[in-house]
Design an enzyme around this catalytic site. Structure first.
Site, PDB file in Angstrom:
ATOM      1  N   LYS A  37       5.188   6.706  -5.546  1.00 16.27           N
ATOM      2  CA  LYS A  37       5.232   5.942  -6.792  1.00 16.27           C
ATOM      3  C   LYS A  37       3.857   5.968  -7.455  1.00 16.27           C
ATOM      4  O   LYS A  37       2.920   5.314  -7.004  1.00 16.27           O
ATOM      5  CB  LYS A  37       5.626   4.482  -6.556  1.00 16.27           C
ATOM      6  CG  LYS A  37       5.975   3.761  -7.876  1.00 16.27           C
ATOM      7  CD  LYS A  37       5.914   2.252  -7.752  1.00 16.27           C
ATOM      8  CE  LYS A  37       4.533   1.703  -8.023  1.00 16.27           C
ATOM      9  NZ  LYS A  37       4.075   1.914  -9.423  1.00 16.27           N
ATOM     10  N   GLU A  47      -6.925   2.386   0.632  1.00 16.40           N
ATOM     11  CA  GLU A  47      -8.179   2.758  -0.028  1.00 16.40           C
ATOM     12  C   GLU A  47      -8.308   1.823  -1.213  1.00 16.40           C
ATOM     13  O   GLU A  47      -7.563   1.925  -2.187  1.00 16.40           O
ATOM     14  CB  GLU A  47      -8.129   4.231  -0.446  1.00 16.40           C
ATOM     15  CG  GLU A  47      -9.512   4.823  -0.695  1.00 16.40           C
ATOM     16  CD  GLU A  47     -10.054   4.475  -2.069  1.00 16.40           C
ATOM     17  OE1 GLU A  47     -10.918   3.574  -2.131  1.00 16.40           O
ATOM     18  OE2 GLU A  47      -9.614   5.071  -3.050  1.00 16.40           O
ATOM     19  N   CYS A  82     -13.326   3.517  -8.011  1.00 15.84           N
ATOM     20  CA  CYS A  82     -13.661   2.675  -6.855  1.00 15.84           C
ATOM     21  C   CYS A  82     -15.029   3.032  -6.301  1.00 15.84           C
ATOM     22  O   CYS A  82     -15.709   2.199  -5.702  1.00 15.84           O
ATOM     23  CB  CYS A  82     -12.590   2.800  -5.776  1.00 15.84           C
ATOM     24  SG  CYS A  82     -12.313   4.483  -5.213  1.00 15.84           S
ATOM     25  N   GLU A  93     -15.894  -6.424  -8.461  1.00 19.39           N
ATOM     26  CA  GLU A  93     -15.645  -5.102  -9.041  1.00 19.39           C
ATOM     27  C   GLU A  93     -15.214  -5.260 -10.499  1.00 19.39           C
ATOM     28  O   GLU A  93     -14.177  -5.835 -10.799  1.00 19.39           O
ATOM     29  CB  GLU A  93     -14.560  -4.383  -8.242  1.00 19.39           C
ATOM     30  CG  GLU A  93     -14.379  -2.941  -8.640  1.00 19.39           C
ATOM     31  CD  GLU A  93     -13.368  -2.223  -7.772  1.00 19.39           C
ATOM     32  OE1 GLU A  93     -13.581  -1.029  -7.476  1.00 19.39           O
ATOM     33  OE2 GLU A  93     -12.363  -2.844  -7.391  1.00 19.39           O
TER      34      GLU A  93
END
Length: 502
Positions: A190, A265, A299, A396
């Site tokens: 997906k 991850e 990331c 982040e």
């Protein structure tokens, strides 16, 4: 279709891409007839229309993958046969690289040159995975006594749910899918619903390469619906997820209902540590590249620079001046380095982080605002006067926003580098090898670059410490992550009953 010579106007007037669901080797509409539209974040124009999967479609895809694993040929093929198909996929990707790159740019907003480089890099991952398909092996023990032989097998784990993000749609599916296939697994994939095009196109390439039906099933749909089924279903043996740490935690918790294996991850707040004896021009360039590559939606983004106090002011001025020269604009235009922000939600998040930094007492030395034009663009932004307790130093942002902190010595630099919940990557800049190695060994991160930044190779593992994830992708052990270990304990000759006297 060769799109390498399309002008921006031609690219935007082309008919929107029509994508369907790939289930059990056949392309189909959603069971309930739902569709999903995608507009280009850079141009606000419709670029794709997809069949939007629901829970029933997810159930059907998982059943197809289960059947393909339990009864189909893929897990039982020779490694050389699987490798041949993976190599054919890699060549198919390269033959359509311009078309794939255009789709990536239209849906994601990144510059065409970057999209093209990522497609070519992804093809290399498929080639590398093909080598692992032939080299996956177990172990044997002939040292357990003359009547015993031990053999350790590596068997494919089964059905793998693969959920990928919108920032590197094609590259990240290629960090997962070919390695799962090399091990002999079957899959349900997906992609993020806003950047599904290149993954759907990959389904076409897989079919042309001879992938058996049901081995790869592709669903376009929302995580709250399709992802929920993929994460919790009892017939799924493993979940491989890339995305935010917050969503990753939820996925791990939900997958625990069936105790699946998980590979995660997740996020990062990655520091580049700049010592006074650094290669000045290279370090300045890396600081700018590290935060504005992919508009900071990465990331691995170098979202913090930790600069020695003796050079902090001069280094920051150099970074600001170079940041002013970064070209932001239409990603279809040659020479553009930073394209659009991919989603309106992410745009709001970025701007709110900048405003929060101002409230916390930091200084926005450059940028910090949305660029007033069609599409979603943010100015290259540098925030100074940042201290470790500020949100901008710990959280982040996932945008083109650089936070600058200072340190006095190596110990403080390492302490600052390790002061967040993340541990994905870092960089150290110094001409002194002892300084670099001392810092690199003490930083708690999955990758530490020394006098470089944001380089990657298929041979080198990728993943993070702490809340940056679980497990590793890439590298020579990548296929092993998609296997179970089985021990065969074999006895030779007769065996004495345990209850008889000796």
């Amino acid at each position: 279709m060769n799109t390498s010579t399309l002008s921006p106007a031609d690219a935007l007037t082309r008919k929107p891409y029509q994508g369907k669901l790939l289930i059990d080797g056949a392309w189909s509409e959603a069971a309930d007839g739902s569709t999903l539209d995608r507009k280009s974040p850079a141009h606000d124009k419709l670029v794709a229309v997809y069949a939007q999967a629901g829970a029933a479609d997810a159930e059907r895809a998982i059943a197809a993958a289960r059947k393909a694993f339990d009864k189909g040929p893929w897990p039982r093929m020779k490694g050389a046969e699987r490798a041949r198909i993976l190599r054919t996929v890699a060549e198919g990707i390269l033959s359509r690289k311009h078309e794939l790159a255009l789709m990536e740019t239209l849906e994601n907003g990144k510059p065409m040159a970057q999209s093209l480089a990522e497609i070519e890099g992804a093809a290399d991952l498929w080639h590398y995975a093909a080598t692992l398909a032939r080299n996956l092996h177990g172990d044997s023990y002939n040292t357990l006594g003359e009547n015993t032989l031990g053999v350790v097998l590596r068997e494919p784990i089964g059905v793998v749910s693969i959920i990928t993000p919108w920032n590197f749609p094609f590259l990240i599916v290629s960090q997962k899918l070919p390695f799962a296939l090399a091990a002999g697994c079957t899959t349900v994939v997906k992609p993020a619903e806003v950047t599904s095009g290149t993954t759907v196109m990959l389904g076409e390439i897989l079919q042309a390469a001879g992938m058996p039906s049901g081995v790869v099933n592709i669903l376009v749909g929302r995580g709250s619906v399709v992802g929920e089924v993929m994460v919790t279903h009892a017939d799924v043996d493993m979940l491989s997820f890339t995305g935010s740490t917050a969503i990753g935690k939820q996925a791990v918790a939900k997958s625990a209902q069936t105790l699946k294996k998980v590979s995660m991850e997740l996020g990062g707040k990655n520091p580049q540590i700049i010592f006074p004896d650094c290669d000045w021009d290279a370090a300045v360039d890396a600081a700018v590249y590290g935060i504005y590559f992919n508009a900071g939606q990465c990331c691995n983004s170098g979202s913090r620079i930790l600069v020695h106090e003796s050079i902090a002011e001069r280094f920051t001025v150099a970074v600001v001046e170079r940041s002013k020269r970064v070209k932001v604009g239409d990603p279809l235009t040659q020479g553009v380095q930073v394209g659009a922000i991919t989603t309106d939600k992410q745009l709001e998040t970025i701007l709110s982080h900048v405003e929060g930094a101002r409230r916390d007492g930091a200084t926005v030395a450059l940028g910090g605002a949305r660029i007033s034009t069609t599409g979603m663009y943010v100015e290259p932004t540098v925030v100074t006067g940042v201290t470790r307790d500020m949100a901008i130093a710990k959280e982040e942002v996932f945008g083109p926003v650089l936070a600058v902190l200072t340190f006095k010595d190596l110990d403080e630099a390492v302490d600052l580098a390790n002061s967040t919940l993340y541990g994905l990557s870092a960089a150290v800049w110094s001409q002194d090898f002892s300084t670099c190695l001392s810092a690199a060994r003490r930083i708690r991160a999955g990758t530490v670059w020394v006098n470089t930044f944001l380089e990657g190779h298929a041979e080198l593992p990728f993943g993070g410490y702490h809340e940056s994830g679980i497990g590793r992708e890439l590298g020579r052990f990548a296929t092993e992550d998609y296997t179970e270990t089985k021990t065969l304990h074999m006895h030779l000759g007769g065996r004495t009953d345990w209850y008889l006297p000796r």
